[in-house]
Design a protein around this motif. Structure first.
Motif, short mmCIF file in Angstrom:
data_model
loop_
_atom_site.label_atom_id
_atom_site.label_comp_id
_atom_site.label_asym_id
_atom_site.label_seq_id
_atom_site.Cartn_x
_atom_site.Cartn_y
_atom_site.Cartn_z
N ASN A 213 24.84 -38.89 6.65
CA ASN A 213 24.52 -40.32 6.66
C ASN A 213 23.03 -40.58 6.84
OD1 ASN A 213 26.92 -42.56 6.84
ND2 ASN A 213 27.65 -40.53 7.42
N MET A 214 22.32 -39.60 7.40
CA MET A 214 20.88 -39.71 7.56
C MET A 214 20.14 -39.02 6.41
SD MET A 214 20.76 -38.97 11.67
CE MET A 214 19.01 -39.24 11.91
N TYR A 215 20.92 -38.58 5.41
CA TYR A 215 20.38 -37.94 4.21
C TYR A 215 19.66 -36.64 4.52
CZ TYR A 215 21.65 -42.24 1.82
OH TYR A 215 22.36 -43.29 1.31
N GLN A 216 20.06 -35.99 5.60
CA GLN A 216 19.48 -34.69 5.98
C GLN A 216 20.42 -33.59 5.47
OE1 GLN A 216 18.23 -34.41 10.09
NE2 GLN A 216 17.63 -36.56 10.14
N TYR A 217 20.41 -33.41 4.15
CA TYR A 217 21.37 -32.51 3.51
C TYR A 217 21.15 -31.05 3.88
CZ TYR A 217 23.01 -36.40 0.65
OH TYR A 217 23.55 -37.59 0.24
N ASP A 218 19.91 -30.63 3.98
CA ASP A 218 19.64 -29.23 4.30
C ASP A 218 20.17 -28.87 5.69
OD1 ASP A 218 18.46 -28.83 1.86
OD2 ASP A 218 16.41 -29.13 2.58
N ALA A 219 19.90 -29.76 6.65
CA ALA A 219 20.38 -29.52 8.02
C ALA A 219 21.91 -29.55 8.06
CB ALA A 219 19.81 -30.58 8.97
N ALA A 220 22.51 -30.47 7.31
CA ALA A 220 23.97 -30.57 7.26
C ALA A 220 24.57 -29.30 6.65
CB ALA A 220 24.39 -31.79 6.46
N LYS A 221 23.93 -28.83 5.59
CA LYS A 221 24.44 -27.61 4.91
C LYS A 221 24.37 -26.40 5.83
CE LYS A 221 23.89 -24.74 0.80
NZ LYS A 221 23.92 -23.47 1.56
N GLN A 222 23.31 -26.31 6.61
CA GLN A 222 23.16 -25.18 7.51
C GLN A 222 24.31 -25.11 8.53
OE1 GLN A 222 19.33 -25.10 9.44
NE2 GLN A 222 19.77 -23.24 10.58
N ILE A 223 24.66 -26.26 9.10
CA ILE A 223 25.75 -26.31 10.07
C ILE A 223 27.09 -26.07 9.36
CG2 ILE A 223 26.97 -27.78 11.73
CD1 ILE A 223 24.20 -29.22 12.05
N LEU A 224 27.23 -26.65 8.16
CA LEU A 224 28.47 -26.48 7.41
C LEU A 224 28.72 -25.02 7.07
CD1 LEU A 224 30.88 -27.75 5.93
CD2 LEU A 224 29.42 -27.98 3.93
N ASP A 225 27.68 -24.30 6.69
CA ASP A 225 27.83 -22.87 6.36
C ASP A 225 28.35 -22.09 7.56
OD1 ASP A 225 26.99 -23.29 3.78
OD2 ASP A 225 24.91 -22.68 4.15
N GLU A 226 27.86 -22.47 8.75
CA GLU A 226 28.34 -21.82 9.98
C GLU A 226 29.78 -22.21 10.27
OE1 GLU A 226 27.37 -21.66 14.79
OE2 GLU A 226 26.13 -22.89 13.47
N LEU A 227 30.07 -23.51 10.14
CA LEU A 227 31.40 -24.01 10.46
C LEU A 227 32.45 -23.48 9.49
CD1 LEU A 227 32.97 -25.82 12.39
CD2 LEU A 227 32.37 -27.79 10.97
N TRP A 228 32.06 -23.27 8.26
CA TRP A 228 32.99 -22.79 7.23
C TRP A 228 33.59 -21.44 7.63
CZ3 TRP A 228 35.05 -25.25 3.21
CH2 TRP A 228 35.68 -24.51 2.19
N THR A 229 32.80 -20.62 8.30
CA THR A 229 33.28 -19.29 8.72
C THR A 229 34.31 -19.38 9.84
OG1 THR A 229 31.52 -18.97 10.38
CG2 THR A 229 31.05 -18.29 8.12
N PHE A 230 34.36 -20.53 10.52
CA PHE A 230 35.29 -20.70 11.64
C PHE A 230 36.66 -21.24 11.21
CE2 PHE A 230 31.28 -21.41 14.29
CZ PHE A 230 31.31 -20.12 14.81
N ILE A 231 36.81 -21.59 9.94
CA ILE A 231 38.05 -22.23 9.49
C ILE A 231 39.32 -21.49 9.93
CG2 ILE A 231 39.44 -22.77 7.44
CD1 ILE A 231 36.98 -23.95 6.15
N PRO A 232 39.37 -20.14 9.84
CA PRO A 232 40.59 -19.45 10.28
C PRO A 232 40.92 -19.67 11.76
CG PRO A 232 39.22 -18.00 8.94
CD PRO A 232 38.40 -19.22 9.23
N GLN A 233 39.91 -20.04 12.56
CA GLN A 233 40.13 -20.24 14.00
C GLN A 233 40.46 -21.68 14.36
OE1 GLN A 233 36.73 -18.61 16.17
NE2 GLN A 233 36.27 -17.33 14.40
#
Length: 446
Positions: A213-233
Motif C-alpha cells: 500500500n506504500m508502494y514499497q514493492y522491493d521491501a514487500a518482495k523481500q519479506i514475501l520471499d522469506e514468508l513463502w518458505t514458511f508455508i508448510p509450517q
C-alpha cells in the motif's frame, strides 16, 4: 522460588489471598520488607531475594502445601476459563460477534488475573467488530500494559497478537505508517519459544500488505520471499491465501505474468478445496486483472463474470465491487456503453455502503466512461466527488488520479482556469508527498 509452580498464577493467588484478608500491601510491610518490595513480589518485578518472598508468604500464612493446593485449584479454574475465552475468540474469528459479545459480558476478571490481557484483548475484538476502532485500540493497548505491568505470560504472545490487531485497526483507518509500526513492534515482541508463536506469520503477511500500500514493492518482495518458505509450517489458511495473493500481485507488478497466473491458479485451487469463499473470489479477481494487463479480454471477462455471478447476494461486496468495476472498464474499452454503465452503476450502488476506497475508484471509472463518450460536463461531478472522498480519507494517490482526470475534462471543455486550478493542486500534492502516478488499472492499453 515458587516450588516449581507457574509464577503468574502464584502471584495471582498471593494477591487474592491478601485481598480476601482485607490487607493492604502497607499493612504487611516491615523494616525488612518494604511496601515497594511487596509490590514487586506481586507484580513479578525485579529479582526479590527468596528469603523475602518466603517471609511474605509466611505473613499471609501460606505454607508450601497450602500454596500448592491453592495454585492447583486456581490453575484448573484458569484452564476452564481459557477454554471458554478461546471459544469466544473463535466466534469472533468466524463472524459471530453478537454471540461472542453476549458471552464476554457474562465474565469479569481482575486486572491482575493471569488471563486479564487475553480477556482485554477479546474486549478489543468486540469493539473492532463494531468498527469502533479507536476504542478497540485502547483495549489492545491496555492488554499490553496489563501484560507488562503484572508479567502475565499465561497466554503466550498476547502482546504480538494485540499489536497485530492494532495494525489492522490503523490500516482500516488508512493510517498505513502506524500500521507498519505496530507490525514491527509485534514482530519484535514475538517469542518463538512460547505458545502462539504462529502470530509471526500473520504479522509478516500484514507487513507485506502495508508495504504494498506504500508502494514499497522491493521491501514487500523481500519479506514475501522469506514468508513463502514458511508455508508448510503455517496452519492458518487465510494467511496462506494472503501470501498467494501478494505473490501474484508482486509478480504482476514485475510483469512476470505467466508466473503470476500459475500462483493465482494454485491459490484459487487451495481456496476452493478449503471453501474459503472470499479469498477464492479475491484470487479470481487478481487473475482477471493479470489477463487484463495482457489484453486477454475474454479471459479477463470470464474471471470477473464468475465473481459477479457467484456473489449475486452480495455476501462479499468488496470482491463484487472490484469485479464489476473491471467489467465496466472492459465494456468501455469495447465501446459497449450500455453494458459499461450498467456494470459501473451496480458497483456504485454497492460501494456507497461498503468502502470509501473502492467508492473513490468507482466514481473515477464512472467519470471515465462518460469522458470516453465526450460527455465531459456529466463526468465532472463524479471526478469531483472522488477527489473529495480521497482527500477526506487520505487516499493521496487516488486523489491525484481524480485531479488529473478532472483537469483533463476541464481542458477538453476549454475551461482553462478550472483546469489550471486542478493541475496546481495536483502538482503541489505530488511535490508534497513525493508521489508518482497511482498504480491501479483504469483503462486497457490499446
Amino acid at each position: 522460588m515458587y516450588y516449581g509452580l507457574e509464577p503468574s498464577i502464584v502471584r495471582y493467588v498471593i494477591r487474592r489471598v491478601r485481598k480476601e484478608k482485607n490487607l493492604r500491601q502497607e499493612d504487611l510491610s516491615d523494616n525488612k520488607m518494604s511496601y515497594g518490595t511487596i509490590s514487586n513480589i506481586e507484580r513479578g518485578v525485579n529479582n526479590v531475594d527468596e528469603s523475602i518472598v518466603l517471609r511474605y508468604l509466611a505473613k499471609l500464612m501460606l505454607t508450601q502445601k497450602k500454596l500448592k493446593a491453592l495454585v492447583t485449584e486456581e490453575q484448573e479454574r484458569i484452564e476452564s476459563l481459557a477454554f471458554q475465552l478461546e471459544y469466544i475468540e473463535s466466534m469472533f474469528d468466524h463472524g459471530k460477534p453478537k454471540e461472542a459479545e453476549k458471552l464476554l459480558k457474562q465474565l469479569s476478571l481482575e486486572r491482575y488475573h493471569p488471563l486479564a490481557p487475553y480477556f482485554t484483548y477479546l474486549e478489543g475484538r468486540n469493539l473492532q467488530a463494531k468498527k469502533q476502532f479507536k476504542k478497540a485500540k485502547k483495549q489492545y493497548e491496555f492488554a499490553i500494559r496489563l501484560h507488562n505491568q503484572y508479567k502475565l505470560f499465561y497466554r503466550g504472545n498476547i502482546v504480538s497478537i494485540c499489536y497485530n490487531e492494532l495494525s489492522i485497526c490503523s490500516y482500516t483507518q488508512n493510517e498505513i505508517e502506524k500500521a507498519l509500526d505496530y507490525v514491527e513492534k509485534g514482530l519484535a515482541a514475538c517469542d518463538e519459544n512460547r505458545e502462539g508463536k504462529e502470530i509471526k506469520y500473520p504479522l509478516m503477511s500484514n507487513k507485506i500488505l502495508y508495504l504494498l500500500n506504500m508502494y514499497q514493492y522491493d521491501a514487500a518482495k523481500q519479506i514475501l520471499d522469506e514468508l513463502w518458505t514458511f508455508i508448510p509450517q503455517i496452519r492458518n489458511i487465510f494467511t496462506i491465501l494472503n501470501i498467494y495473493k501478494f505473490r501474484a500481485i508482486i509478480l504482476r507488478k514485475m510483469k512476470m505474468y505467466t508466473e503470476a497466473i500459475d500462483v493465482c491458479r494454485e491459490g484459487i485451487d487451495i481456496a476452493r478445496r478449503n471453501q474459503v469463499q472470499n479469498r477464492y473470489l479475491d484470487l479470481i479477481n487478481v487473475l482477471g486483472s493479470i489477463y487484463l494487463l495482457q489484453a486477454q479480454l475474454e479471459k479477463a471477462m470470464q474471471c470477473f463474470d464468475m465473481v459477479a455471478n457467484y456473489d449475486r447476494d452480495q455476501h462479499f461486496p468488496r470482491n463484487l465491487i472490484d469485479a464489476l468495476t473491471y467489467l465496466a472498464i472492459i465494456h468501455s474499452h469495447k465501446k459497449c456503453w450500455k453494458d459499461a454503465e450498467q456494470s459501473i452503476e451496480q458497483a456504485l450502488d454497492i460501494a456507497k455502503g461498503n468502502s470509501h476506497y473502492r467508492l473513490s475508484k468507482v466514481l473515477i471509472v464512472r467519470g471515465d466512461i462518460l469522458s470516453a463518450q465526450n460527455k465531459f460536463k456529466e463526468a465532472i461531478p463524479f471526478y469531483q466527488e472522488s477527489e473529495q472522498i480521497a482527500e477526506k480519507n487520505g487516499f493521496k494517490r487516488r486523489q491525484c488520479t481524480a485531479l488529473l482526470q478532472l483537469a483533463t475534462c476541464f481542458g477538453n471543455m476549454g475551461l482553462d482556469s478550472e483546469c489550471s486550478k486542478c493541475m496546481v493542486k495536483l502538482l503541489n500534492l505530488k511535490k508534497e508527498l513525493k508521489l508518482y502516478s497511482e498504480d491501479d488499472i483504469y483503462a486497457i492499453d490499446a
